[in-house]
Design an enzyme around this catalytic site. Sequence first.
Site, PDB file in Angstrom:
ATOM      1  CB  SER A  83      -0.959   0.017   1.196  1.00  0.00           C
ATOM      2  OG  SER A  83      -2.037  -0.850   0.972  1.00  0.00           O
TER       3      SER A  83
ATOM      4  CE  LYS B 179      -3.788   0.877  -1.043  1.00  0.00           C
ATOM      5  NZ  LYS B 179      -4.506   0.549   0.201  1.00  0.00           N
TER       6      LYS B 179
ATOM      7  CE1 TYR C 149      -4.203  -1.151  -4.798  1.00  0.00           C
ATOM      8  CE2 TYR C 149      -5.072  -3.386  -4.688  1.00  0.00           C
ATOM      9  CZ  TYR C 149      -4.653  -2.227  -4.054  1.00  0.00           C
ATOM     10  OH  TYR C 149      -4.665  -2.158  -2.686  1.00  0.00           O
TER      11      TYR C 149
ATOM     12  CE1 TYR D 148      -3.309   0.060   4.796  1.00  0.00           C
ATOM     13  CE2 TYR D 148      -1.995  -0.969   6.500  1.00  0.00           C
ATOM     14  CZ  TYR D 148      -2.258  -0.737   5.173  1.00  0.00           C
ATOM     15  OH  TYR D 148      -1.468  -1.311   4.205  1.00  0.00           O
TER      16      TYR D 148
ATOM     17  CB  VAL E  81      -0.082  -5.882   4.410  1.00  0.00           C
ATOM     18  CG1 VAL E  81      -1.273  -5.150   4.989  1.00  0.00           C
ATOM     19  CG2 VAL E  81      -0.249  -6.180   2.926  1.00  0.00           C
TER      20      VAL E  81
END
Length: 305
Positions: A61, A64, A189, A241, A259
């Site tokens: 992530s 992103k 993705y 998160y 993660v």
Amino acid sequence: MQELLDNLVKINLPLTHKGKVANYIPALARADIDNLGVCVIDMSGNSYASGDYRTLFTIQSISKTISFMLALLDTGEEKVFTKVGMEATGDRFNSIYKLETADVSKPLNPMINAGAIAVCSLIKGRNGEEKFERLLNLFKKITGNKELKVNEEVYRSERETGNKNRAMAYLLKDMGILEENPEEILNVYFKQCSIEVSCVDIAKIGLLLANEGRLPFTGEEIASKRIARIIKTFMVTCGMYDASGEFAIEVGIPAKSGVGGGIMASVPHKMGIGAYGPSLDNKGNSVGAWGILEGLSAELNLSIF
């Protein structure tokens, strides 16, 4: 600085056994729970590192932030925010249920999975392969690492087990957020999440953002000051998160976790930090990397608040 980093790795190493490696993506389950490393690069080009900072892990992530940057560069702020919102969710990063509520017409922010999938569709390219190649090239330029590549095993694992992400993509298509083939966008993705990096690579991403979108050692503008500030703001509000508020209080540095065990942090006008430890807490954040960043922030008074 070197002595401080060595000490922080030593102090936080026992924390790694208080978490668990990610196992919902099978290829991530084999990570060594005892790995812990950190790299700090300042604006003058001084680099300090300790522990397992050379160990490769998948960016997950943390990617992103850069796909969001490229979407803003390609499509513009106005268009991007018709497809994704600006608000924190308070939910798990892979939560899907708010997409079905009456008052939500788009993913709430680009740092949750649904928002990141929407962002991928805004990257320019004739197809998914071209979109991803442009994204990978941007990562290479920011990090100065021409050897960056996709971990094919993790990519296949993500693609084969990513049923919830697939459900999100088709729901986004039904909502009119995705205008292209969901499978093609999912492929972008899954690949971006599977790029292999080290602590050094993500520290350089943090450094670019700390320098307001310019490569510190050449002065080349990769993104505008406005875009860099938007990304850092999302890192503060959504980057860790549903523990982002706690991290802001305890550490106080814009950061984005993944993660795979990495945390990328950006101290405005000062430094970029990359930390890695695959042992995660129940919210998906590295317990050891969090500890290192908390200690570093306290020792050097890095909190932006």
